[in-house]
Design an enzyme around this catalytic site. Structure first.
Site, PDB file in Angstrom:
ATOM      1  N   TYR A 287      26.524  26.430  72.437  1.00 36.06           N
ATOM      2  CA  TYR A 287      27.552  27.007  73.311  1.00 36.06           C
ATOM      3  C   TYR A 287      27.296  26.682  74.781  1.00 36.06           C
ATOM      4  O   TYR A 287      28.226  26.553  75.555  1.00 36.06           O
ATOM      5  CB  TYR A 287      27.574  28.535  73.170  1.00 36.06           C
ATOM      6  CG  TYR A 287      28.365  29.083  72.014  1.00 36.06           C
ATOM      7  CD1 TYR A 287      28.038  28.758  70.710  1.00 36.06           C
ATOM      8  CD2 TYR A 287      29.420  29.961  72.238  1.00 36.06           C
ATOM      9  CE1 TYR A 287      28.740  29.292  69.649  1.00 36.06           C
ATOM     10  CE2 TYR A 287      30.130  30.499  71.186  1.00 36.06           C
ATOM     11  CZ  TYR A 287      29.792  30.162  69.895  1.00 36.06           C
ATOM     12  OH  TYR A 287      30.493  30.699  68.848  1.00 36.06           O
TER      13      TYR A 287
ATOM     14  N   LYS B 106      17.605  26.531  60.639  1.00 38.75           N
ATOM     15  CA  LYS B 106      17.843  25.346  59.811  1.00 38.75           C
ATOM     16  C   LYS B 106      16.682  24.394  60.095  1.00 38.75           C
ATOM     17  O   LYS B 106      16.868  23.248  60.542  1.00 38.75           O
ATOM     18  CB  LYS B 106      19.220  24.743  60.161  1.00 38.75           C
ATOM     19  CG  LYS B 106      19.685  23.632  59.246  1.00 38.75           C
ATOM     20  CD  LYS B 106      20.084  24.102  57.854  1.00 38.75           C
ATOM     21  CE  LYS B 106      20.392  22.917  56.959  1.00 38.75           C
ATOM     22  NZ  LYS B 106      20.606  23.295  55.554  1.00 38.75           N
TER      23      LYS B 106
ATOM     24  N   ASP C  59      21.996  28.317  55.482  1.00 37.52           N
ATOM     25  CA  ASP C  59      22.918  28.155  54.349  1.00 37.52           C
ATOM     26  C   ASP C  59      22.580  29.149  53.234  1.00 37.52           C
ATOM     27  O   ASP C  59      23.463  29.789  52.649  1.00 37.52           O
ATOM     28  CB  ASP C  59      22.927  26.699  53.835  1.00 37.52           C
ATOM     29  CG  ASP C  59      21.537  26.090  53.665  1.00 37.52           C
ATOM     30  OD1 ASP C  59      20.544  26.720  54.079  1.00 37.52           O
ATOM     31  OD2 ASP C  59      21.454  24.982  53.098  1.00 37.52           O
TER      32      ASP C  59
ATOM     33  N   ASP D 193      27.280  33.595  65.334  1.00 37.17           N
ATOM     34  CA  ASP D 193      28.740  33.732  65.410  1.00 37.17           C
ATOM     35  C   ASP D 193      29.331  33.695  63.999  1.00 37.17           C
ATOM     36  O   ASP D 193      30.135  34.539  63.614  1.00 37.17           O
ATOM     37  CB  ASP D 193      29.312  32.592  66.263  1.00 37.17           C
ATOM     38  CG  ASP D 193      30.823  32.634  66.329  1.00 37.17           C
ATOM     39  OD1 ASP D 193      31.366  33.733  66.574  1.00 37.17           O
ATOM     40  OD2 ASP D 193      31.457  31.584  66.126  1.00 37.17           O
TER      41      ASP D 193
ATOM     42  N   ASP E   2      30.768  37.078  61.397  1.00 40.41           N
ATOM     43  CA  ASP E   2      32.115  37.211  60.812  1.00 40.41           C
ATOM     44  C   ASP E   2      32.002  37.453  59.305  1.00 40.41           C
ATOM     45  O   ASP E   2      32.713  38.277  58.734  1.00 40.41           O
ATOM     46  CB  ASP E   2      32.959  35.949  61.049  1.00 40.41           C
ATOM     47  CG  ASP E   2      33.815  36.057  62.308  1.00 40.41           C
ATOM     48  OD1 ASP E   2      33.384  36.748  63.255  1.00 40.41           O
ATOM     49  OD2 ASP E   2      34.908  35.460  62.343  1.00 40.41           O
TER      50      ASP E   2
HETATM   51  C1  IPM Z   1      32.662  36.061  69.143  1.00 44.13           C
HETATM   52  C2  IPM Z   1      33.791  35.114  69.368  1.00 44.13           C
HETATM   53  C3  IPM Z   1      33.454  34.248  70.580  1.00 44.13           C
HETATM   54  C4  IPM Z   1      32.183  33.502  70.264  1.00 44.13           C
HETATM   55  C5  IPM Z   1      34.566  33.280  71.012  1.00 44.13           C
HETATM   56  C6  IPM Z   1      35.880  34.000  71.231  1.00 44.13           C
HETATM   57  C7  IPM Z   1      34.174  32.513  72.237  1.00 44.13           C
HETATM   58  O1  IPM Z   1      34.035  34.360  68.231  1.00 44.13           O
HETATM   59  O2  IPM Z   1      32.358  36.853  70.059  1.00 44.13           O
HETATM   60  O3  IPM Z   1      32.106  36.043  68.046  1.00 44.13           O
HETATM   61  O4  IPM Z   1      32.211  32.465  69.592  1.00 44.13           O
HETATM   62  O5  IPM Z   1      31.123  33.966  70.698  1.00 44.13           O
HETATM   63 MG    MG Z   2      32.906  34.996  66.561  1.00 46.95          MG
END
Ligand code: IPM
Ligand code: MG
Length: 359
Positions: A142, A192, A224, A248, A252
């Site tokens: 990032y 990894k 993974d 990230d 999710d």
């Molecule tokens: C998160 C989001 C952000 C990230 C994006 C919106 C830049 O997905 O906070 O998880 O990737 O960090």
């Molecule tokens: Mg995210």
């Protein structure tokens, strides 16, 4: 206590969910005798529209001068065609960097009243699902050098450098181990290392830190395999620590197995008590302005703010208990609604009112 909170409502559903979180914080103030002053600042798409940039300097200055920052969500289709450094998301990365918030804490817990919203089989979650992802937030791909160019043969190239320094790995690992000590005493470091040099450094440093925490159970896990284990046996995890991009993605996934992305809060912390608190979900432009969004992740983020930045544990618990009470009573926003008996679908504002009223 008096506290100054910078508020970034952002785009899409951001303003709606933040309004509900402030409603709940105001109720906490009334109950516990605190006074919070909120200062709205611009970031993301709304900042681009108003000032031409996703993160105005004024926003950084006000955030730095505040006790903490509450954030809704940023982004939307309208700004999707802008160059990377001018997109709303660049504002989010910019504020994380400017406030030096290297540690992102993302808890994923399956709440009993939402068990039916969990997509995993019951026998998988019977042993419980209560983990925290500690994501490194201002390093890796990032924040590494970015390049997009066309070479002399006309071939297009793009690269994002994934780079870590030893001290960056060390400080995030310490956060994870300290957290494990207050939980079930277990850390998995996700990397990894069979492929990436940055992961091999990560592994070396994480082992050095682990040696200083002999009371904490420690293991490495490849990313993974970790993604697979999260759906096969999530009960084995307590604290997962990992680099920015892996964190990230895994957060999710972890949120989905708790039933809804709309439930998971996060705290971004640095070396001081100044933190940034935001739901992990996005700005959901498709339902913006319809009073349908789930404000719970933002409300729980406000609870994390009370605990981590203001050292107000009782107040934080009061918010979490109010959320559980309202869910136990069967109230649901559309995203966590199911056809189970006794559930009542409510709007974003109704959910905020209900939670505030249970404090
Ligand atoms: C998160 C989001 C952000 C990230 C994006 C919106 C830049 O997905 O906070 O998880 O990737 O960090
Ligand atoms: Mg995210």
């Amino acid at each position: 206590m008096n506290k100054n909170i910078a508020v970034i409502k952002g785009d899409g559903i951001g303003p709606e969910i933040v309004t509900e979180a402030i409603k709940v914080l105001d109720k906490v103030c009334a109950k516990f005798g605190h006074s919070f002053k909120y200062t709205d600042v611009l970031m993301g798409g709304c900042a681009i529209d108003a000032t031409g940039v996703p993160l105005p300097q004024e926003t950084i200055d006000i955030c730095l001068a505040s006790d903490s920052v509450l954030l809704g969500a940023v982004g939307g289709q309208k700004w999707d065609t802008l160059p990377g450094n001018l997109r709303p998301e660049a504002g989010l990365l910019g504020i994380r960097g400017a406030l030096k918030l290297f540690a992102n804490i993302r808890p994923a817990k399956l709440l009993a009243p939402l068990a039916s919203a969990c997509p995993l089989k019951k026998e998988i979650t019977d042993s419980g699902l209560d983990l925290v992802i500690v994501r490194e937030l201002i390093g890796g791909a990032y924040f590494g050098e970015k390049k997009t160019y066309t070479d002399d043969k006309g071939v297009k190239h793009a690269s994002d450098l994934m780079t870590y320094a030893d001290y960056e790995v060390e400080r995030i690992c310490r956060v994870a181990f300290d957290m494990a000590r207050k939980r079930r005493g277990k850390v998995h470091s996700v990397d990894k290392a069979n492929v990436l040099d940055s992961s091999r450094l990560w592994r070396e440093i994480s082992h050095k830190v682990a040696a200083k925490y002999p009371d904490v159970e420690f293991s490495d896990i490849l990313v993974d395999n970790c993604a697979m284990q999260l759906v096969r046996n999530p009960g084995q995890f307590d604290v997962l620590v990992t680099e920015n991009l892996f964190g990230d993605i895994l957060s999710d996934e972890a949120s989905m197995i708790t039933g809804s992305l709309g439930m998971i809060p996060s705290a971004s912390l640095g070396e001081t008590s100044l933190g940034l608190y935001e739901p992990i979900h996005g700005s959901a432009p498709d339902i913006a302005g319809q009073n349908k969004a789930n404000p719970i992740a933002t409300i729980l983020s406000a609870a994390m703010m009370l605990k981590y930045s203001f050292d107000m544990s009782a107040e934080s618990d009061a918010i979490e208990n109010a959320v559980t009470a309202v869910l136990n009573e069967g109230y649901r926003t559309a995203d966590i609604m199911s056809d189970a008996a006794g559930l009542k679908c409510v709007s974003c504002t109704e959910m905020g009112d209900l939670i505030a009223s249970r404090i």
